[in-house]
Motif scaffolding. Structure first.
Motif, mmCIF file in Angstrom:
data_model
loop_
_atom_site.group_PDB
_atom_site.id
_atom_site.type_symbol
_atom_site.label_atom_id
_atom_site.label_comp_id
_atom_site.label_asym_id
_atom_site.label_seq_id
_atom_site.Cartn_x
_atom_site.Cartn_y
_atom_site.Cartn_z
ATOM 1 N N ILE A 79 -15.815 -8.277 -33.693
ATOM 2 C CA ILE A 79 -15.815 -8.897 -32.366
ATOM 3 C C ILE A 79 -14.432 -8.800 -31.729
ATOM 4 O O ILE A 79 -13.425 -9.199 -32.332
ATOM 5 C CB ILE A 79 -16.249 -10.379 -32.468
ATOM 6 N N GLN A 80 -14.419 -8.249 -30.526
ATOM 7 C CA GLN A 80 -13.164 -8.202 -29.763
ATOM 8 C C GLN A 80 -13.060 -9.345 -28.746
ATOM 9 O O GLN A 80 -11.971 -9.776 -28.396
ATOM 10 C CB GLN A 80 -13.046 -6.871 -29.003
ATOM 11 N N THR A 81 -14.218 -9.835 -28.281
ATOM 12 C CA THR A 81 -14.220 -10.864 -27.235
ATOM 13 C C THR A 81 -15.184 -11.973 -27.604
ATOM 14 O O THR A 81 -16.343 -11.707 -27.947
ATOM 15 C CB THR A 81 -14.653 -10.263 -25.882
ATOM 16 N N VAL A 82 -14.702 -13.209 -27.531
ATOM 17 C CA VAL A 82 -15.552 -14.367 -27.802
ATOM 18 C C VAL A 82 -16.034 -14.931 -26.469
ATOM 19 O O VAL A 82 -15.232 -15.298 -25.602
ATOM 20 C CB VAL A 82 -14.801 -15.445 -28.596
ATOM 21 N N ALA A 83 -17.347 -14.982 -26.301
ATOM 22 C CA ALA A 83 -17.942 -15.461 -25.050
ATOM 23 C C ALA A 83 -18.038 -16.988 -25.049
ATOM 24 O O ALA A 83 -17.859 -17.651 -26.077
ATOM 25 C CB ALA A 83 -19.325 -14.846 -24.865
ATOM 26 N N ARG A 84 -18.336 -17.518 -23.884
ATOM 27 C CA ARG A 84 -18.607 -18.941 -23.749
ATOM 28 C C ARG A 84 -19.830 -19.115 -22.852
ATOM 29 O O ARG A 84 -20.272 -18.171 -22.195
ATOM 30 C CB ARG A 84 -17.404 -19.675 -23.135
ATOM 31 N N ASP A 89 -39.007 -35.280 -10.892
ATOM 32 C CA ASP A 89 -37.643 -35.260 -10.362
ATOM 33 C C ASP A 89 -37.267 -33.808 -10.068
ATOM 34 O O ASP A 89 -38.070 -32.901 -10.213
ATOM 35 C CB ASP A 89 -36.659 -35.859 -11.383
ATOM 36 N N GLU A 90 -36.022 -33.594 -9.664
ATOM 37 C CA GLU A 90 -35.553 -32.236 -9.411
ATOM 38 C C GLU A 90 -34.278 -31.939 -10.181
ATOM 39 O O GLU A 90 -33.607 -32.846 -10.670
ATOM 40 C CB GLU A 90 -35.349 -31.991 -7.919
ATOM 41 N N MET A 91 -33.951 -30.646 -10.261
ATOM 42 C CA MET A 91 -32.719 -30.218 -10.925
ATOM 43 C C MET A 91 -32.107 -29.058 -10.154
ATOM 44 O O MET A 91 -32.785 -28.379 -9.379
ATOM 45 C CB MET A 91 -32.979 -29.810 -12.376
ATOM 46 N N ASN A 92 -30.820 -28.848 -10.419
ATOM 47 C CA ASN A 92 -30.058 -27.758 -9.789
ATOM 48 C C ASN A 92 -28.975 -27.358 -10.785
ATOM 49 O O ASN A 92 -27.880 -27.923 -10.800
ATOM 50 C CB ASN A 92 -29.454 -28.251 -8.472
ATOM 51 N N ILE A 93 -29.299 -26.399 -11.660
ATOM 52 C CA ILE A 93 -28.376 -26.019 -12.729
ATOM 53 C C ILE A 93 -28.256 -24.495 -12.809
ATOM 54 O O ILE A 93 -29.258 -23.775 -12.723
ATOM 55 C CB ILE A 93 -28.842 -26.543 -14.107
ATOM 56 N N ILE A 94 -27.035 -24.017 -12.976
ATOM 57 C CA ILE A 94 -26.755 -22.619 -13.305
ATOM 58 C C ILE A 94 -26.402 -22.551 -14.784
ATOM 59 O O ILE A 94 -25.505 -23.261 -15.257
ATOM 60 C CB ILE A 94 -25.579 -22.061 -12.481
ATOM 61 N N PHE A 95 -27.120 -21.709 -15.519
ATOM 62 C CA PHE A 95 -26.780 -21.421 -16.915
ATOM 63 C C PHE A 95 -26.353 -19.959 -17.003
ATOM 64 O O PHE A 95 -26.769 -19.110 -16.214
ATOM 65 C CB PHE A 95 -27.981 -21.620 -17.847
ATOM 66 N N GLY A 96 -25.514 -19.658 -18.005
ATOM 67 C CA GLY A 96 -25.128 -18.268 -18.177
ATOM 68 C C GLY A 96 -24.147 -18.077 -19.313
ATOM 69 O O GLY A 96 -23.815 -19.016 -20.046
ATOM 70 N N TYR A 97 -23.680 -16.832 -19.436
ATOM 71 C CA TYR A 97 -22.676 -16.475 -20.451
ATOM 72 C C TYR A 97 -21.534 -15.740 -19.772
ATOM 73 O O TYR A 97 -21.745 -14.951 -18.820
ATOM 74 C CB TYR A 97 -23.294 -15.579 -21.520
ATOM 75 N N ALA A 98 -20.345 -16.014 -20.262
ATOM 76 C CA ALA A 98 -19.137 -15.412 -19.672
ATOM 77 C C ALA A 98 -18.012 -15.390 -20.702
ATOM 78 O O ALA A 98 -18.137 -15.898 -21.814
ATOM 79 C CB ALA A 98 -18.704 -16.216 -18.436
ATOM 80 N N TYR A 99 -16.905 -14.795 -20.308
ATOM 81 C CA TYR A 99 -15.689 -14.900 -21.115
ATOM 82 C C TYR A 99 -14.482 -14.828 -20.197
ATOM 83 O O TYR A 99 -14.612 -14.460 -19.023
ATOM 84 C CB TYR A 99 -15.617 -13.837 -22.208
#
Length: 453
Positions: free
Chosen positions: A331-336, A443-453
Motif C-alpha cells: 500500500i502506497q496510500t491510505v484512504a479515509r 423522517d428525512e436525511m441528507n448525507i454524502i458518503f464516500g472514500y478519499a485520501y
C-alpha cells in the motif's frame, strides 16, 4: 450484458403441460367479455391493481422516485418504451417494457423472482417489501404478452398459464466467504413483523491483533433492505459514551415494541465513524491499486441494517459483508472515509424544498467515490464540486432515494484546500407535517458518503 431471457426448464415444462394444446379452453380462467378486457386489461386488473398501485400512484413517494404511476389511467403510456430511472437498467439500455423482448424489459425482470434469473442487480424485486411476488402463471402471462408485442388491447396471451398458482417466494443466496486474505461478518436472519419497519445494530469483533489494510468491500442483503452500514468507533474520543463499547453479538433495536426510539441502544451512534455501506442488495467496491482503507487493530464493527416490510406476513432480514485485505507493504496510500451530513433540513408541509450545504476541504483531498443518502420524500440529490474561486461543476446526481448509485471515479476528483463539496438536495413534502432530519423512514436525511485520501 443482460439477464437470462427464459424461465427454468422445469417451469416451462409445467406451463406447457398446463396448456395441453386445447385452444378452446384458453379463456377458461375469467373469460373476457369485451375487447377492452384484453391481455393488458387483465394484467392491470389482476397484477398492477392488486400488487403495484398501492405504491405506484400519484402523490406516493415511490411513484415520485421512480417516475412511474401504474393506475389504469396512465400505466400503459408510462410502461411502453419509456426509459427507466433505475441506473443499471438505463445503462444497459433496458426500457420499462420493450415490445417483443421480455428479456430487455425491466418490468418483467422486476416481477421475476426466479432463482438464478438475475445476473444483473436492477434493485429490489417487485412488489417491494413483501415475502412473495406474483404467481408463476402471472409472470409467464406477462412474458407472453410482451413477446407478442405488448399491445394495449386484444387477447395475445393464453390464459391457461394462469392456472399455475405457485407462489414465487423470495430467494436469497448467502454471500460466499473469502477463501483467503479476507474476513466475513454477518447480521443473522431476523424477522420484520408485518406492515412495519425494523432498524437494528449488532457489534461484531474483528479479532485483528494488528492494523488491517482493506482493499475491497463486498456486501449482500436479503430482499426488502433499505441500507447496510458498517461503523468503526472514534478511538480519540474517551468521554462517555465513547469510552465503552456495545456488547458484541447482541442485537440492539433502535425502536421499542411501541415504536418509540430506544435511546440507550442509540447511544453508541455518537461514537460512530462511517466505514462502509450500501443501499443496494449487492455491493462490491475495490480501491485503486496501491490504495487501502485502514482498519485499526483490536477493533470491532457496528453493523446497522434497516428493513421495511409492506406485506401482511413476516419478512426475513439478513446481511453479509466481506472485507479483503493485503500487506501494508503493498500500500502506497491510505484512504479515509467521507461522511458529510446536513441535519438542518426543515421541510414545510405541502411544499417542495431545496437545501444547499457547503463542506469545505481544509487540505488537498483526492476523492475516489461518492454516494448519497436520503429518504422517501427526496426527489434529487446533487453533489457539486466548488472551487475556491466560486466555479462549480456537478459530479454526482441521484433521483433514486431507495437505491442510490455509488459513483466510482475512474479519474479521481482532486480538491485543493479551500475547495468544497456542495450538497444540493430537493424534497417534496406531500405530508401535512413539517419533516426534519431523523432516523425513521418518515423522517428525512441528507448525507454524502464516500472514500478519499
Amino acid at each position: 450484458m443482460r439477464p437470462s431471457n427464459c424461465l427454468p426448464t422445469l417451469l416451462l415444462a409445467l406451463l406447457a403441460a398446463c396448456s395441453g394444446g386445447d385452444s378452446a379452453a384458453s379463456d377458461s380462467i375469467a373469460p373476457p367479455t369485451t375487447i377492452a378486457d384484453g391481455s393488458f386489461a387483465r394484467i392491470q386488473r389482476d397484477i398492477l391493481n392488486v400488487s403495484c398501485v398501492s405504491c405506484h400512484k400519484t402523490g406516493d413517494a415511490n411513484a415520485r422516485q421512480s417516475g412511474l404511476v401504474l393506475t389504469a389511467d396512465s400505466s400503459y403510456q408510462q410502461l411502453m418504451g419509456v426509459p427507466s430511472r433505475q441506473r443499471t437498467a438505463n445503462a444497459n439500455g433496458l426500457p420499462r417494457i420493450k415490445a417483443f423482448r421480455s428479456d430487455s424489459s425491466l418490468f418483467y425482470h422486476k416481477l421475476a423472482w426466479i432463482p438464478g434469473h438475475h445476473s444483473v442487480d436492477y434493485g429490489n424485486l417487485m412488489p417491494m417489501g413483501t415475502v412473495q411476488g406474483v404467481t408463476a402463471g402471472q409472470l409467464e402471462y406477462v412474458r407472453r404478452w410482451i413477446e407478442a408485442g405488448a399491445p394495449r388491447s386484444g387477447h395475445v396471451a393464453d390464459t391457461l398459464v394462469l392456472r399455475d398458482s405457485r407462489v414465487q417466494a423470495a430467494t436469497f443466496t448467502p454471500l460466499p466467504a473469502p477463501t483467503s486474505a479476507g474476513l466475513q461478518f454477518k447480521v443473522d436472519s431476523f424477522a420484520v413483523t408485518p406492515l412495519s419497519e425494523r432498524e437494528l445494530f449488532v457489534n461484531r469483533r474483528v479479532g485483528n491483533a494488528t492494523d488491517l489494510y482493506i482493499t475491497r468491500i463486498e456486501s449482500r442483503m436479503r430482499p426488502g433492505s433499505h441500507h447496510l452500514l458498517l461503523y468503526s468507533f472514534d478511538e480519540r474520543n474517551t468521554a462517555f459514551p465513547c469510552n465503552t463499547r456495545p456488547t458484541v453479538d447482541v442485537v440492539r433495536d433502535i425502536r421499542n415494541r411501541d415504536g418509540t426510539l430506544n435511546l440507550l441502544n442509540m447511544l453508541p451512534m455518537a461514537c460512530h465513524v462511517y466505514f462502509a455501506g450500501a443501499m443496494t442488495p449487492d455491493f462490491d467496491y475495490r480501491f485503486p491499486a496501491g490504495v487501502a482503507l485502514r482498519l485499526p487493530a483490536n477493533t470491532s464493527l457496528d453493523f446497522n441494517v434497516h428493513y421495511v416490510n409492506r406485506s401482511p406476513a413476516d419478512l426475513a432480514g439478513e446481511a453479509f459483508a466481506n472485507l479483503y485485505f493485503t500487506d501494508r507493504a503493498n500500500i502506497q496510500t491510505v484512504a479515509r472515509t467521507l461522511n458529510y451530513a446536513n441535519q438542518d433540513i426543515p421541510l414545510p408541509p405541502g411544499r417542495r424544498t431545496t437545501h444547499t450545504k457547503v463542506f469545505s476541504m481544509p487540505t488537498r483531498t483526492t476523492i475516489l467515490g461518492l454516494t448519497s443518502h436520503m429518504h422517501a420524500l427526496g426527489e434529487k440529490f446533487e453533489i457539486r464540486m466548488r472551487r475556491a474561486n466560486g466555479t462549480e461543476s456537478v459530479v454526482y446526481v441521484n433521483t433514486d432515494w431507495e437505491h442510490p448509485g455509488f459513483v466510482n471515479f475512474a479519474t479521481p476528483l482532486v480538491l485543493e484546500a479551500g475547495d468544497a463539496l456542495v450538497s444540493v438536495v430537493t424534497w417534496n413534502n406531500t405530508t401535512t407535517r413539517t419533516v426534519s432530519f431523523g432516523l425513521a423512514s418518515s423522517d428525512e436525511m441528507n448525507i454524502i458518503f464516500g472514500y478519499a485520501y
